[in-house]
Design a protein around this motif. Sequence first.
Motif, PDB file in Angstrom:
ATOM      1  N   VAL A   1       1.888   5.037  12.151  1.00 50.40           N
ATOM      2  CA  VAL A   1       2.761   4.588  11.066  1.00 50.40           C
ATOM      3  C   VAL A   1       1.980   4.703   9.764  1.00 50.40           C
ATOM      4  O   VAL A   1       0.842   4.242   9.669  1.00 50.40           O
ATOM      5  N   ALA A   2       2.586   5.329   8.777  1.00 49.79           N
ATOM      6  CA  ALA A   2       2.014   5.396   7.439  1.00 49.79           C
ATOM      7  C   ALA A   2       2.937   4.626   6.509  1.00 49.79           C
ATOM      8  O   ALA A   2       4.130   4.913   6.431  1.00 49.79           O
ATOM      9  N   SER A   3       2.390   3.625   5.824  1.00 52.36           N
ATOM     10  CA  SER A   3       3.146   2.831   4.863  1.00 52.36           C
ATOM     11  C   SER A   3       2.621   3.146   3.474  1.00 52.36           C
ATOM     12  O   SER A   3       1.413   3.088   3.230  1.00 52.36           O
ATOM     13  N   ILE A   4       3.527   3.479   2.555  1.00 50.11           N
ATOM     14  CA  ILE A   4       3.152   3.876   1.211  1.00 50.11           C
ATOM     15  C   ILE A   4       3.679   2.826   0.242  1.00 50.11           C
ATOM     16  O   ILE A   4       4.868   2.526   0.226  1.00 50.11           O
ATOM     17  N   TYR A   5       2.765   2.276  -0.552  1.00 49.17           N
ATOM     18  CA  TYR A   5       3.096   1.208  -1.479  1.00 49.17           C
ATOM     19  C   TYR A   5       2.797   1.636  -2.908  1.00 49.17           C
ATOM     20  O   TYR A   5       1.852   2.392  -3.140  1.00 49.17           O
ATOM     21  N   VAL A   6       3.570   1.108  -3.860  1.00 49.73           N
ATOM     22  CA  VAL A   6       3.226   1.172  -5.277  1.00 49.73           C
ATOM     23  C   VAL A   6       2.655  -0.197  -5.603  1.00 49.73           C
ATOM     24  O   VAL A   6       3.291  -1.223  -5.392  1.00 49.73           O
ATOM     25  N   GLU A   7       1.440  -0.197  -6.117  1.00 51.21           N
ATOM     26  CA  GLU A   7       0.741  -1.445  -6.376  1.00 51.21           C
ATOM     27  C   GLU A   7       0.516  -1.598  -7.875  1.00 51.21           C
ATOM     28  O   GLU A   7      -0.138  -0.764  -8.513  1.00 51.21           O
TER      29      GLU A   7
END
Length: 77
Positions: A33-39
């Motif tokens: 699983v790859a989770s991509i966030y804008v931080e």
Amino acid sequence: MAIRTTVFRGLTYNILIEEFQDRDAAGHVNGYVASIYVETASARHLIRRSRLLGAAEHLRREIERDGIQAFRRFARN
């Protein structure tokens, strides 16, 4: 089980990628699983999650190729 974190630093926000990958003793992939966030300075927002093996590498190449244009695509989401 291994979790790998990659951060792409931008001017106003960062893109954070967390990859979870589990393999058995023979080396076969059990789960990915790859989770991509804008931080930003105040919060972290999930913008995409993928179960396709290599999704984070694809994003990494896209950012290297397109630079700031890739960040602009995420800002619209």
